[in-house]
Motif scaffolding. Structure first.
Motif, mmCIF file in Angstrom:
data_model
loop_
_atom_site.group_PDB
_atom_site.id
_atom_site.type_symbol
_atom_site.label_atom_id
_atom_site.label_comp_id
_atom_site.label_asym_id
_atom_site.label_seq_id
_atom_site.Cartn_x
_atom_site.Cartn_y
_atom_site.Cartn_z
ATOM 1 N N VAL A 28 162.209 59.820 11.280
ATOM 2 C CA VAL A 28 160.905 60.347 11.687
ATOM 3 C C VAL A 28 160.771 61.755 11.103
ATOM 4 O O VAL A 28 161.606 62.617 11.357
ATOM 5 N N TYR A 29 159.752 61.935 10.264
ATOM 6 C CA TYR A 29 159.510 63.230 9.643
ATOM 7 C C TYR A 29 158.413 63.959 10.416
ATOM 8 O O TYR A 29 157.338 63.398 10.627
ATOM 9 N N THR A 30 158.676 65.197 10.840
ATOM 10 C CA THR A 30 157.648 66.009 11.492
ATOM 11 C C THR A 30 156.845 66.727 10.414
ATOM 12 O O THR A 30 157.360 67.591 9.708
ATOM 13 N N VAL A 31 155.584 66.336 10.276
ATOM 14 C CA VAL A 31 154.737 66.833 9.187
ATOM 15 C C VAL A 31 154.567 68.351 9.277
ATOM 16 O O VAL A 31 154.216 68.878 10.332
ATOM 17 N N GLY A 32 154.831 69.029 8.154
ATOM 18 C CA GLY A 32 154.638 70.474 8.084
ATOM 19 C C GLY A 32 155.742 71.281 8.742
ATOM 20 O O GLY A 32 155.613 72.499 8.859
ATOM 21 N N GLN A 55 160.558 62.427 -0.544
ATOM 22 C CA GLN A 55 160.995 61.745 -1.766
ATOM 23 C C GLN A 55 161.662 60.406 -1.464
ATOM 24 O O GLN A 55 161.549 59.467 -2.239
ATOM 25 N N THR A 56 162.379 60.320 -0.348
ATOM 26 C CA THR A 56 163.132 59.102 -0.050
ATOM 27 C C THR A 56 162.556 58.390 1.170
ATOM 28 O O THR A 56 163.276 57.740 1.914
ATOM 29 N N PHE A 57 161.239 58.511 1.368
ATOM 30 C CA PHE A 57 160.567 57.821 2.483
ATOM 31 C C PHE A 57 160.677 56.313 2.272
ATOM 32 O O PHE A 57 160.267 55.785 1.242
ATOM 33 N N LEU A 58 161.252 55.622 3.253
ATOM 34 C CA LEU A 58 161.445 54.185 3.129
ATOM 35 C C LEU A 58 160.611 53.434 4.151
ATOM 36 O O LEU A 58 160.235 53.996 5.190
ATOM 37 N N LEU A 59 160.342 52.186 3.854
ATOM 38 C CA LEU A 59 159.626 51.330 4.792
ATOM 39 C C LEU A 59 160.358 51.337 6.136
ATOM 40 O O LEU A 59 161.574 51.137 6.181
ATOM 41 N N GLY A 60 159.629 51.595 7.221
ATOM 42 C CA GLY A 60 160.232 51.708 8.548
ATOM 43 C C GLY A 60 160.299 53.151 9.030
ATOM 44 O O GLY A 60 160.377 53.407 10.226
ATOM 45 N N ASP A 61 160.288 54.097 8.091
ATOM 46 C CA ASP A 61 160.241 55.517 8.460
ATOM 47 C C ASP A 61 158.852 55.877 8.993
ATOM 48 O O ASP A 61 157.886 55.157 8.750
ATOM 49 N N SER A 62 158.758 57.011 9.709
ATOM 50 C CA SER A 62 157.487 57.426 10.306
ATOM 51 C C SER A 62 157.204 58.895 10.050
ATOM 52 O O SER A 62 158.116 59.681 9.801
ATOM 53 N N LEU A 63 155.915 59.218 10.138
ATOM 54 C CA LEU A 63 155.474 60.614 10.136
ATOM 55 C C LEU A 63 155.015 60.945 11.541
ATOM 56 O O LEU A 63 154.285 60.154 12.149
ATOM 57 N N GLU A 64 155.430 62.098 12.059
ATOM 58 C CA GLU A 64 154.864 62.554 13.327
ATOM 59 C C GLU A 64 153.993 63.783 13.065
ATOM 60 O O GLU A 64 154.458 64.774 12.520
ATOM 61 N N PHE A 65 152.721 63.655 13.453
ATOM 62 C CA PHE A 65 151.764 64.761 13.346
ATOM 63 C C PHE A 65 151.637 65.389 14.717
ATOM 64 O O PHE A 65 151.463 64.689 15.708
ATOM 65 N N PHE A 97 152.666 57.956 12.750
ATOM 66 C CA PHE A 97 152.164 56.999 11.761
ATOM 67 C C PHE A 97 153.345 56.333 11.062
ATOM 68 O O PHE A 97 154.175 57.017 10.458
ATOM 69 N N THR A 98 153.404 55.011 11.165
ATOM 70 C CA THR A 98 154.447 54.248 10.490
ATOM 71 C C THR A 98 153.780 53.388 9.416
ATOM 72 O O THR A 98 153.107 52.410 9.746
ATOM 73 N N PRO A 99 153.914 53.750 8.141
ATOM 74 C CA PRO A 99 153.261 52.970 7.081
ATOM 75 C C PRO A 99 153.699 51.508 7.125
ATOM 76 O O PRO A 99 154.893 51.226 7.213
ATOM 77 N N PRO A 100 152.732 50.569 7.107
ATOM 78 C CA PRO A 100 153.064 49.155 7.271
ATOM 79 C C PRO A 100 153.635 48.482 6.020
ATOM 80 O O PRO A 100 154.278 47.435 6.133
ATOM 81 N N GLY A 103 154.045 51.497 -0.941
ATOM 82 C CA GLY A 103 152.875 51.913 -1.695
ATOM 83 C C GLY A 103 152.562 53.376 -1.471
ATOM 84 O O GLY A 103 153.328 54.085 -0.826
ATOM 85 N N SER A 104 151.411 53.804 -1.999
ATOM 86 C CA SER A 104 151.016 55.203 -1.896
ATOM 87 C C SER A 104 150.058 55.410 -0.731
ATOM 88 O O SER A 104 149.204 54.557 -0.474
ATOM 89 N N TYR A 105 150.223 56.522 -0.033
ATOM 90 C CA TYR A 105 149.384 56.854 1.113
ATOM 91 C C TYR A 105 148.759 58.228 0.907
ATOM 92 O O TYR A 105 149.387 59.129 0.351
ATOM 93 N N TYR A 106 147.516 58.360 1.378
ATOM 94 C CA TYR A 106 146.756 59.600 1.213
ATOM 95 C C TYR A 106 146.265 60.034 2.589
ATOM 96 O O TYR A 106 145.531 59.288 3.255
#
Ligand SMILES: *[C@@H]1O[C@H](CO)[C@@H](O)[C@H](O)[C@H]1NC(C)=O
Ligand SMILES: *[C@@H]1O[C@H](CO)[C@@H](O)[C@H](O)[C@H]1NC(C)=O
Ligand SMILES: *[C@@H]1O[C@H](CO)[C@@H](O)[C@H](O)[C@H]1NC(C)=O
Ligand SMILES: *[C@@H]1O[C@H](CO)[C@@H](O)[C@H](O)[C@H]1NC(C)=O
Ligand SMILES: [Cu+2]
Length: 163
Positions: A28-32, A55-65, A97-100, A103-106
């Motif tokens: 889980v990455y804490t954004v910013g 750089q090494t974000f893998l499927l199953g990883d998450s962003l916490e805002f 947010f957990t990318p399903p 691919g690229s996300y914006y």
């Protein structure tokens, strides 16, 4: 002696597999980082953060805002990202947010001129969907642990009977 060295070799291999399994656990990455999700001090802040940390974000990883005040987390197309196009969607802090898919996300904030001021970043999710899902990953870790324990037992048992 030869068989004992062979067993030590197996033990090393099994421990290495165990550590590889640990490395594939979801992150889980804490954004910013400590800034959280806010209007940044300059327009390159979040793109630098994403380049440095995702750089090494893998499927199953998450962003916490995580934010205070008024912000929105919007996942948009590349065109809308480039143009800071306002889209209507909202969420309360903290937002995970957990990318399903890979691919690229914006990601942009659509409040006022926050996007133009640099509250935006993009990143790529790598990793194949053939990877074991989260629950299978932890059971694989358990079976690797079992393998280490049984290998250690066999090693000790043979070591005792050889001496
Ligand atoms: C983000 O969340 C953590 C833990 O809940 C908290 O300590 C921190 O103050 C938050 N940061 C912001 C910018 O809201
Ligand atoms: C943007 O702000 C961050 C945090 O204050 C700083 O570390 C970085 O050097 C700044 N970048 C530019 C291009 O000014
Ligand atoms: C992630 O995928 C992108 C695009 O498919 C690729 O350019 C990049 O090198 C990959 N990064 C890693 C760390 O695998
Ligand atoms: C870009 O943004 C402006 C202002 O929000 C909008 O009028 C325009 O239609 C957008 N263009 C595209 C291609 O989305
Ligand atoms: Cu904002």
């Amino acid at each position: 002696m030869g068989s004992r060295m062979g067993l030590i070799g197996w033990l090393v291999i099994v421990v290495a597999i165990l550590q590889l399994r640990g490395a594939t656990a979801e992150t889980v990455y804490t954004v910013g980082d400590s800034l959280g999700w806010a209007v940044p001090p300059n327009t390159s802040y979040y793109s630098t953060w994403a380049t440095t940390n995702l750089q090494t974000f893998l499927l199953g990883d998450s962003l916490e805002f995580n934010w205070t005040g008024t912000h929105i987390v919007a996942e948009v197309s590349k065109a809308d990202y480039d143009n800071c196009t306002k889209v209507s969607s909202g969420s309360a802090s903290p937002f995970k947010f957990t990318p399903p898919t890979v691919g690229s996300y914006y990601i942009i904030c659509t409040v006022d001129d926050h996007c133009e001021r640099g509250q935006k970043f993009s990143f790529t999710v790598n990793g194949s969907s053939a990877e074991p899902p989260t629950s299978a990953a932890s059971s694989l870790t358990l079976s690797a642990l079992f393998a280490v324990m049984s290998t250690t037992f066999i090693y000790l048992f043979l070591g005792l009977s050889l001496n």
